[in-house]
Design a protein around this motif. Structure first.
Motif, PDB file in Angstrom:
ATOM      1  N   SER A 263       0.832  -1.204   0.000  1.00  0.00           N
ATOM      2  CA  SER A 263       0.000   0.000   0.000  1.00  0.00           C
ATOM      3  C   SER A 263       0.870   1.259   0.000  1.00  0.00           C
ATOM      4  CB  SER A 263      -0.924   0.009   1.217  1.00  0.00           C
ATOM      5  OG  SER A 263      -1.860  -1.036   1.145  1.00  0.00           O
ATOM      6  N   LYS A 264       0.319   2.297  -0.569  1.00  0.00           N
ATOM      7  CA  LYS A 264       0.996   3.581  -0.617  1.00  0.00           C
ATOM      8  C   LYS A 264       0.484   4.449   0.532  1.00  0.00           C
ATOM      9  CE  LYS A 264       1.780   7.554  -3.676  1.00  0.00           C
ATOM     10  NZ  LYS A 264       1.406   8.161  -4.985  1.00  0.00           N
ATOM     11  N   ILE A 265       1.374   4.818   1.447  1.00  0.00           N
ATOM     12  CA  ILE A 265       0.991   5.613   2.619  1.00  0.00           C
ATOM     13  C   ILE A 265       1.556   7.026   2.462  1.00  0.00           C
ATOM     14  CG2 ILE A 265       0.850   5.619   5.136  1.00  0.00           C
ATOM     15  CD1 ILE A 265       0.003   2.952   3.897  1.00  0.00           C
ATOM     16  N   GLU A 266       0.704   8.019   2.560  1.00  0.00           N
ATOM     17  CA  GLU A 266       1.138   9.407   2.391  1.00  0.00           C
ATOM     18  C   GLU A 266       0.598  10.291   3.503  1.00  0.00           C
ATOM     19  OE1 GLU A 266       0.238  11.129  -1.358  1.00  0.00           O
ATOM     20  OE2 GLU A 266       1.269   9.576  -2.537  1.00  0.00           O
ATOM     21  N   LEU A 267       1.368  11.352   3.825  1.00  0.00           N
ATOM     22  CA  LEU A 267       0.874  12.404   4.705  1.00  0.00           C
ATOM     23  C   LEU A 267       0.197  13.458   3.838  1.00  0.00           C
ATOM     24  CD1 LEU A 267       2.575  10.981   6.820  1.00  0.00           C
ATOM     25  CD2 LEU A 267       3.381  13.207   7.604  1.00  0.00           C
ATOM     26  N   SER A 268      -1.010  13.804   4.189  1.00  0.00           N
ATOM     27  CA  SER A 268      -1.795  14.721   3.369  1.00  0.00           C
ATOM     28  C   SER A 268      -2.261  15.914   4.196  1.00  0.00           C
ATOM     29  CB  SER A 268      -3.005  13.983   2.787  1.00  0.00           C
ATOM     30  OG  SER A 268      -3.840  14.839   2.049  1.00  0.00           O
ATOM     31  N   LYS A 269      -2.604  16.988   3.519  1.00  0.00           N
ATOM     32  CA  LYS A 269      -3.079  18.187   4.210  1.00  0.00           C
ATOM     33  C   LYS A 269      -4.587  18.127   4.480  1.00  0.00           C
ATOM     34  CE  LYS A 269       0.512  21.308   2.510  1.00  0.00           C
ATOM     35  NZ  LYS A 269       0.809  22.577   1.774  1.00  0.00           N
ATOM     36  N   LYS A 270      -5.264  17.255   3.750  1.00  0.00           N
ATOM     37  CA  LYS A 270      -6.714  17.146   3.943  1.00  0.00           C
ATOM     38  C   LYS A 270      -7.193  15.771   3.499  1.00  0.00           C
ATOM     39  CE  LYS A 270      -7.691  19.192  -0.593  1.00  0.00           C
ATOM     40  NZ  LYS A 270      -8.425  20.248  -1.320  1.00  0.00           N
ATOM     41  N   GLU A 271      -8.471  15.538   3.682  1.00  0.00           N
ATOM     42  CA  GLU A 271      -9.064  14.255   3.286  1.00  0.00           C
ATOM     43  C   GLU A 271      -8.941  14.060   1.783  1.00  0.00           C
ATOM     44  OE1 GLU A 271     -13.479  12.126   3.083  1.00  0.00           O
ATOM     45  OE2 GLU A 271     -13.210  13.974   4.236  1.00  0.00           O
ATOM     46  N   ASN A 272      -8.631  12.842   1.379  1.00  0.00           N
ATOM     47  CA  ASN A 272      -8.531  12.496  -0.023  1.00  0.00           C
ATOM     48  C   ASN A 272      -9.711  11.612  -0.412  1.00  0.00           C
ATOM     49  OD1 ASN A 272      -7.639  10.892  -2.462  1.00  0.00           O
ATOM     50  ND2 ASN A 272      -5.879  12.270  -2.253  1.00  0.00           N
ATOM     51  N   LYS A 273     -10.436  11.980  -1.426  1.00  0.00           N
ATOM     52  CA  LYS A 273     -11.668  11.278  -1.807  1.00  0.00           C
ATOM     53  C   LYS A 273     -11.415   9.952  -2.517  1.00  0.00           C
ATOM     54  CE  LYS A 273     -14.305  14.655  -0.331  1.00  0.00           C
ATOM     55  NZ  LYS A 273     -15.174  14.475   0.861  1.00  0.00           N
ATOM     56  N   THR A 274     -10.167   9.710  -2.928  1.00  0.00           N
ATOM     57  CA  THR A 274      -9.892   8.516  -3.727  1.00  0.00           C
ATOM     58  C   THR A 274      -9.272   7.366  -2.931  1.00  0.00           C
ATOM     59  OG1 THR A 274      -7.686   9.321  -4.347  1.00  0.00           O
ATOM     60  CG2 THR A 274      -9.543   9.929  -5.779  1.00  0.00           C
ATOM     61  N   GLY A 275      -8.947   7.587  -1.665  1.00  0.00           N
ATOM     62  CA  GLY A 275      -8.293   6.547  -0.876  1.00  0.00           C
ATOM     63  C   GLY A 275      -8.845   6.451   0.522  1.00  0.00           C
ATOM     64  N   TYR A 276      -8.120   5.718   1.356  1.00  0.00           N
ATOM     65  CA  TYR A 276      -8.469   5.595   2.765  1.00  0.00           C
ATOM     66  C   TYR A 276      -7.892   6.803   3.514  1.00  0.00           C
ATOM     67  CZ  TYR A 276      -9.293   0.609   1.734  1.00  0.00           C
ATOM     68  OH  TYR A 276      -9.742  -0.584   1.225  1.00  0.00           O
ATOM     69  N   ASN A 277      -8.595   7.248   4.544  1.00  0.00           N
ATOM     70  CA  ASN A 277      -8.145   8.427   5.278  1.00  0.00           C
ATOM     71  C   ASN A 277      -8.071   8.163   6.778  1.00  0.00           C
ATOM     72  OD1 ASN A 277      -8.235  10.898   3.225  1.00  0.00           O
ATOM     73  ND2 ASN A 277      -9.998   9.582   2.786  1.00  0.00           N
ATOM     74  N   VAL A 278      -6.996   8.627   7.389  1.00  0.00           N
ATOM     75  CA  VAL A 278      -6.824   8.568   8.836  1.00  0.00           C
ATOM     76  C   VAL A 278      -6.589   9.991   9.331  1.00  0.00           C
ATOM     77  CG1 VAL A 278      -5.456   7.681  10.754  1.00  0.00           C
ATOM     78  CG2 VAL A 278      -5.824   6.256   8.723  1.00  0.00           C
ATOM     79  N   LYS A 279      -7.406  10.424  10.273  1.00  0.00           N
ATOM     80  CA  LYS A 279      -7.315  11.800  10.778  1.00  0.00           C
ATOM     81  C   LYS A 279      -6.903  11.814  12.246  1.00  0.00           C
ATOM     82  CE  LYS A 279     -10.014  16.099  11.219  1.00  0.00           C
ATOM     83  NZ  LYS A 279     -11.358  16.710  10.989  1.00  0.00           N
ATOM     84  N   LEU A 280      -5.884  12.603  12.561  1.00  0.00           N
ATOM     85  CA  LEU A 280      -5.411  12.741  13.934  1.00  0.00           C
ATOM     86  C   LEU A 280      -6.148  13.877  14.628  1.00  0.00           C
ATOM     87  CD1 LEU A 280      -3.307  11.944  16.136  1.00  0.00           C
ATOM     88  CD2 LEU A 280      -1.822  13.738  15.185  1.00  0.00           C
ATOM     89  N   ILE A 281      -6.783  13.570  15.764  1.00  0.00           N
ATOM     90  CA  ILE A 281      -7.469  14.584  16.558  1.00  0.00           C
ATOM     91  C   ILE A 281      -7.148  14.355  18.035  1.00  0.00           C
ATOM     92  CG2 ILE A 281      -9.371  14.864  14.910  1.00  0.00           C
ATOM     93  CD1 ILE A 281     -11.078  13.074  16.730  1.00  0.00           C
ATOM     94  N   HIS A 282      -7.676  15.239  18.908  1.00  0.00           N
ATOM     95  CA  HIS A 282      -7.566  15.029  20.348  1.00  0.00           C
ATOM     96  C   HIS A 282      -8.722  14.153  20.814  1.00  0.00           C
ATOM     97  CE1 HIS A 282      -4.221  17.657  21.199  1.00  0.00           C
ATOM     98  NE2 HIS A 282      -4.778  18.663  20.550  1.00  0.00           N
ATOM     99  N   ASN A 283      -8.620  13.634  22.026  1.00  0.00           N
ATOM    100  CA  ASN A 283      -9.735  12.851  22.557  1.00  0.00           C
ATOM    101  C   ASN A 283     -10.828  13.752  23.113  1.00  0.00           C
ATOM    102  OD1 ASN A 283      -8.843  13.650  25.098  1.00  0.00           O
ATOM    103  ND2 ASN A 283      -7.911  11.674  25.588  1.00  0.00           N
ATOM    104  N   LYS A 284     -11.925  13.135  23.486  1.00  0.00           N
ATOM    105  CA  LYS A 284     -13.107  13.868  23.937  1.00  0.00           C
ATOM    106  C   LYS A 284     -12.812  14.732  25.160  1.00  0.00           C
ATOM    107  CE  LYS A 284     -17.949  13.030  25.233  1.00  0.00           C
ATOM    108  NZ  LYS A 284     -18.978  11.961  25.441  1.00  0.00           N
TER     109      LYS A 284
END
Length: 601
Positions: A263-284
């Motif tokens: 698989s090709k893993i990239e760091l992106s500035k925003k969500e990409n509509k063509t692949g899988y997305n993982v978003k880093l946030i804080h917890n609740k």
């Protein structure tokens, strides 16, 4: 329960008058006929409670509540300081026989009143809770009477504390057979001990037997998610934009590349509509603390991870989010790709249904693995069926889901309060023997070793055994570096002498003693169908964290039993991280879809 010689000399009426609200209480001495009319489970519970009575006490502490709690010193939560040790929590196991004479083993937590600031008292005030104190000499709790004066540091209530708005749950492992000590710390080990006490103290009054059923179908674990074949673009993007967040994502990226190299893993500035997305946030808790808007929203296109809780270097955690991404993608594309659906050889479509509040939601899977999700529609169920199903759900809170085939057969799957147990007496007996001091003499060990090994190995092992100064099981077994050689010798010693040098429950014997905790089983009893799912039989670990809950399959109306065809759908390890799922995996898809659907309306 009271000692007969003691209670016959006590005026209970006067004693009851001395306690708070004693005038509201009444009592009656029961004769033999009246005792026989008591419910079996109630009388059995009272008798079993009496096994906890210390010999030097006239009154069973646990009987003051009508309940039996089993305590183990290893389950105490202790805070150590220079001056003393403070027990903050006492985690016990409630041994409870329900009205159907089924055994329940429920974990209960007694928390120190010193932790009251971390408890919620909206329904009941602290002063209204019964108080208990721990008696170290007997490892049990004693109810504190109003007339007693005991310091707060020694007072406990049956209540759990909360952390970050959620109850802190304590757990006692269901089963651990790695050694005798860990076994005794587990639920099954504690069950073994109380069973022995019942036999020793109550054999003249009652006996406890566990129901045995023969399974008519067993499916052994075989399907493991193959990460190496995954060939997808995955984009990691930062929803925090803080100093260390990019480094956090870089670590995740590096670990992902090791697990899914194609698989090709990239760091992106925003969500990409063509692949899988993982978003880093804080917890609740972070957003609540700083009064910020929580950006988390369930999504079928984004998998969220939190900087506070996500273990970026944990392979298990990384694997979990990869599988979640694949499932989300399947839901979006409306086709199963996480596994080859065609291998199940289904020629018909299957419909899975769940209920949320007052509405039903369904997932239909075609023979080619194509998915369609929908809320209740009349072309799936007619109005009469819908009304009847609602009525069934209303009358039974244990229903988890329903299934339907092409020819209108409907099966209803219900969770029961029952669970499977292993051959705990054999486990206990073997582990006790393994833990005992060595009885075989060195000369006999050498003789038996000569019988099972060839000359070259005999010479090697003979020299090592002869050089042992401190003769014990550990040093003897250390002479065999090869596991197979060690096992051959252990089995020979057991066969000839009955002595257990080492237990090998993880090998072939696991299916003799532990099969009730392994893989997928179905059985029929009194014209009712049941199933249960344990842990993987292959590569079995030495501990089982949870019991295997038994579920019942009920046929709806004139429907035939069809659930047996869906048992293979639990032979996957991508729903419960690394272990078999207890429900057919399409239920995971349906719940995910329903969860995101409600949050996107």
């Amino acid at each position: 329960m009271f000692d007969k010689n003691y209670i016959s000399n006590v005026d209970l009426s006067k004693q009851l008058e001395k306690i708070e609200d004693g005038d509201k209480l009444s009592f009656k001495y029961l004769n033999k006929t009246e005792l026989e009319q008591l419910e079996t489970h109630s009388l059995a519970q009272l008798l079993i409670n009496s096994t906890a009575t210390p010999n030097h006490k006239r009154l069973t502490f646990n009987n003051l509540t009508g309940k039996l709690y089993l305590f183990n010193p290893n389950h105490l939560k202790i805070s150590k300081s220079k001056d003393k040790e403070q027990i903050f929590k006492i985690v016990g196991l409630e041994f409870y026989i329900d009205p159907n004479c089924y055994l329940q083993l429920n974990v209960k937590t007694f928390s120190s009143v010193l932790l009251s600031k971390h408890m919620e008292f909206s329904k009941r005030k602290l002063k209204e809770y019964p108080k208990y104190t721990f008696v170290h000499s007997t490892n049990t709790l004693k109810r504190v009477l109003p007339s007693e004066s005991i310091k707060g540091e020694n007072l406990y209530i049956l209540k759990q504390t909360s952390k970050k708005g959620s109850l802190e749950k304590n757990n006692i492992p269901f089963l651990d057979f790695s050694n005798l000590n860990e076994f005794k710390n587990s639920k099954i080990g504690m069950l073994s001990d109380i069973s022995n006490s019942i036999k020793e103290k109550l054999s003249n009054y009652l006996s406890i037997d566990f129901k045995s059923s023969d399974t008519n179908s067993v499916i052994r674990h075989s399907n493991t998610f193959d990460y190496s074949k995954l060939n997808k673009d995955i984009f990691l993007f930062d929803g925090i934009k803080e100093e260390n967040s990019n480094e956090h994502l870089e670590n995740v990226k590096k670990e992902m590349e090791n697990i899914i190299p194609k698989s090709k893993i990239e760091l992106s500035k925003k969500e990409n509509k063509t692949g899988y997305n993982v978003k880093l946030i804080h917890n609740k808790s972070f957003y609540q603390k700083y009064e910020q808007k929580d950006p988390y929203k369930p999504s079928n296109s984004i998998q969220h991870i939190t900087s506070e809780d996500f273990k970026q270097n944990s392979k298990a955690s990384i694997k979990a989010i990869i599988k979640e991404l694949v499932i989300k993608n399947d839901i979006n594309n409306k086709k199963i790709s996480i596994i080859d659906w065609s291998k199940y050889n289904y020629n018909n479509k299957w419909i899975f249904g769940i209920k949320n509040n007052v509405d039903f939601y369904f997932l239909t899977i075609e023979p080619n693995g194509v998915l369609s999700f929908e809320k209740f529609e009349s072309d799936l169920f007619n109005q009469n069926e819908y009304d009847e199903l609602c009525s069934i759900y209303d009358n039974d809170s244990n229903i988890e889901f329903i299934i339907k085939d092409d020819i209108e057969n409907i099966n209803i799957i219900k969770r029961t309060n029952n669970f499977t147990i292993p051959e705990f007496e054999k486990l206990n007996d073997t582990l006790i023997k393994e833990n005992s001091k060595i009885s075989i003499k060195k000369d006999l060990a050498l003789s038996l070793m000569n019988e099972v090994f060839e000359n070259e190995k005999v010479k090697e092992f003979e020299n090592k055994i002869k050089q042992i100064e401190n003769w014990n099981k550990k040093n003897l077994l250390n002479c065999f570096k090869n596991r197979n050689d060690k096992k051959i010798f252990v089995e020979k010693v057991k066969e000839e002498t009955g002595e257990v040098l080492k237990s090998y429950f993880r090998d072939k014997s696991r299916y003799e003693i532990l099969d009730s905790q392994l893989d997928i089983h179905s059985f029929k009893e009194n014209e009712r169908n049941y199933y249960f799912v344990g842990i993987k039989g292959k590569g079995i670990q030495q501990s089982v964290s949870r019991a295997s809950v038994i579920r019942e399959i009920e046929t709806f109306g004139k429907s035939e039993y069809i659930f047996d065809k869906l048992l293979p759908l639990m032979n996957v390890d991508f729903v419960r991280n690394g272990d078999l799922t207890v429900l057919p995996f399409p239920i995971k898809y349906l719940r995910e879809w329903n969860n995101t659907r409600h949050n996107n309306i």
